[in-house]
Design an enzyme around this catalytic site. Structure first.
Site, short mmCIF file in Angstrom:
data_model
loop_
_atom_site.label_atom_id
_atom_site.label_comp_id
_atom_site.label_asym_id
_atom_site.label_seq_id
_atom_site.Cartn_x
_atom_site.Cartn_y
_atom_site.Cartn_z
N GLU A 1 11.28 17.54 -24.74
CA GLU A 1 10.68 17.92 -23.46
C GLU A 1 11.37 19.15 -22.86
O GLU A 1 10.81 19.80 -21.99
CB GLU A 1 10.74 16.74 -22.48
N LYS B 1 9.30 22.72 -14.07
CA LYS B 1 8.34 21.67 -13.73
C LYS B 1 8.04 21.66 -12.24
O LYS B 1 6.89 21.47 -11.82
CB LYS B 1 8.85 20.30 -14.17
N ARG C 1 -1.06 22.27 -14.31
CA ARG C 1 -0.15 21.18 -14.66
C ARG C 1 -0.49 20.59 -16.02
O ARG C 1 0.38 20.02 -16.69
CB ARG C 1 -0.17 20.10 -13.58
N GLU D 1 -3.20 17.98 -11.33
CA GLU D 1 -3.92 18.51 -12.50
C GLU D 1 -5.36 18.86 -12.18
O GLU D 1 -6.27 18.58 -12.96
CB GLU D 1 -3.86 17.53 -13.68
N HIS E 1 9.06 8.34 -27.49
CA HIS E 1 8.10 9.25 -26.88
C HIS E 1 8.41 10.71 -27.18
O HIS E 1 7.53 11.48 -27.57
CB HIS E 1 8.07 9.03 -25.36
N ASN F 1 1.32 18.91 -20.71
CA ASN F 1 0.93 17.91 -21.71
C ASN F 1 0.97 18.45 -23.13
O ASN F 1 0.50 17.79 -24.06
CB ASN F 1 -0.47 17.38 -21.41
N ARG G 1 0.82 -1.22 0.00
CA ARG G 1 0.00 0.00 0.00
C ARG G 1 0.85 1.27 0.00
O ARG G 1 0.40 2.33 0.44
CB ARG G 1 -0.99 0.01 1.16
#
Length: 363
Positions: A184, A226, A241, A236, A266, A245, A120
């Site tokens: 990026e 960031k 944030r 978000e 990517h 994207n 968890r």
């Protein structure tokens, strides 16, 4: 050494950026080890960096166990998640332990998600070895695996306890992967920092050629940007944030069509996606056409794709929009798009008609 805090209250952590920090990683990791053996998860492409890390830990009296996974996007899968969690359980990982993710975005995403659900929730540390992971995926706590329907559709927000970034490891990275990671970097200029886009235009060739000062500046500037956005909007919920994207809705559709394979990395998908977002914005009178062309020209100049064709994709608009319908950002049947009013002026638009997107992609 540059240390950038990610301010998230009780879950705050530091991003440490320093050339050669990998060889000194035990200075930061030993206090997190609690005198126990540390698990390191990596892939077959970064074994030399694994050796450096383990040597640092051994010299500091910290035992470690390496779990080496196959490289590539296919590793972000249910099967590999099950294999990894079983192995970590076999190693006796406890909630108070910290697992080290040593690798690119695939390893960071997979390990972070595994640690979010193991017992968890246990701790983890990011040591990113690709430019893309250093400036983006290692910071902010987004973790995920892919499903048959699309990219990153199964995941959780789970912040690392620490991020260690060594720009020197990029010297071993193939140029194609450095270039993909650069997408990026330039993204931060396109979002809300036109002066940084100016810097990127002037300094991208040096960065890609291995200039250490250019790389260090780009990494630190990107991480600081960031960290600021994540601190303002971790999950978000306010839309801030979501600006990170930019290019990803188009880009993920291209990646899906490529089968989430090395056919299209990517960062290459994001590059084409950003150019498409600016092109769509210009075509609908939202952004100046000269800005859209400037973005596309910069990406072309450094060898990144700037449209569907140069991304190596032959699909039509209907096919690509069908991929977009599986995007994790879908909300009440509406897909938000990151569009632009110009360089450094990105905004979230929730009123985009997908029929218009289809027509734009087929034009």
């Amino acid at each position: 050494m540059t240390t950038i805090p990610v301010a998230l209250g009780s879950r705050s952590y530091d991003v440490v950026i320093e050339a050669g920090v990998l060889a000194r990683a035990a200075e930061w990791l030993k206090p997190l080890s609690r005198g126990r053996r540390m698990a390191i998860v990596t892939d077959e492409n970064v074994l030399q960096h694994l050796a450096t890390l383990q040597a640092s830990l051994t010299a500091a009296g910290v035992e470690s166990e390496a779990i080496v996974l196959p490289p590539g996007e296919g590793t972000k899968s249910w099967a590999m998640l099950e294999q990894l969690t079983d192995r970590l359980i076999d190693l006796g990982i406890e909630r108070g332990d910290h697992v080290v993710a040593l690798g690119g975005g695939v390893i960071g995403d997979l390990v972070g998600f595994a640690c979010s659900i193991l017992k968890r929730g246990c701790g983890f540390v990011q040591i990113p070895t690709t430019l893309l992971a250093q400036v983006d995926s290692s910071v902010g706590g987004k973790t995920a695996i892919n499903s048959r329907a699309g990219k990153n559709l199964v995941g959780a927000f789970h912040q690392p306890a620490l991020v260690l970034i060594d720009p020197d490891v990029l010297d071993t990275l193939p140029l194609r992967h450095v270039r993909a990671g650069y997408a990026e970097v330039v993204k931060y200029g396109l979002i809300d920092d036109p002066a940084f886009f100016d810097w990127c235009e002037a300094n991208a060739p040096a960065l890609l050629a291995g200039d250490s000062a250019a790389r260090a500046y780009a990494i630190a500037h990107s991480v600081a940007a960031k960290a600021r956005i994540v601190a303002e909007d971790e999950r978000e919920t306010t839309g801030k944030r979501a600006l990170l994207n930019l290019g990803h809705t188009f880009g993920h559709a291209l990646e899906a069509e490529a089968g989430f394979s090395d056919r299209l990395l990517h960062g290459e998908g994001v590059a084409a996606g950003m150019a498409l977002a600016f092109g769509y914005s210009a075509a609908h009178g939202l952004a100046p056409a000269i800005d859209a062309e400037r973005v596309a020209a910069h990406l072309r100049a450094i060898g990144l794709p700037d449209d569907v064709a140069t991304a190596g994709i032959a699909a039509d608009g209907e096919t690509l929009v069908a991929h977009m319908l599986h995007d994790k950002k879908m909300d009440a049947g509406t897909l938000p798009f990151l569009l632009a009013r110009g360089i450094g002026a990105t905004f979230l638009d929730t009123s985009v008609d997908l029929a218009d997107v289809r027509a734009f992609l087929d034009a």
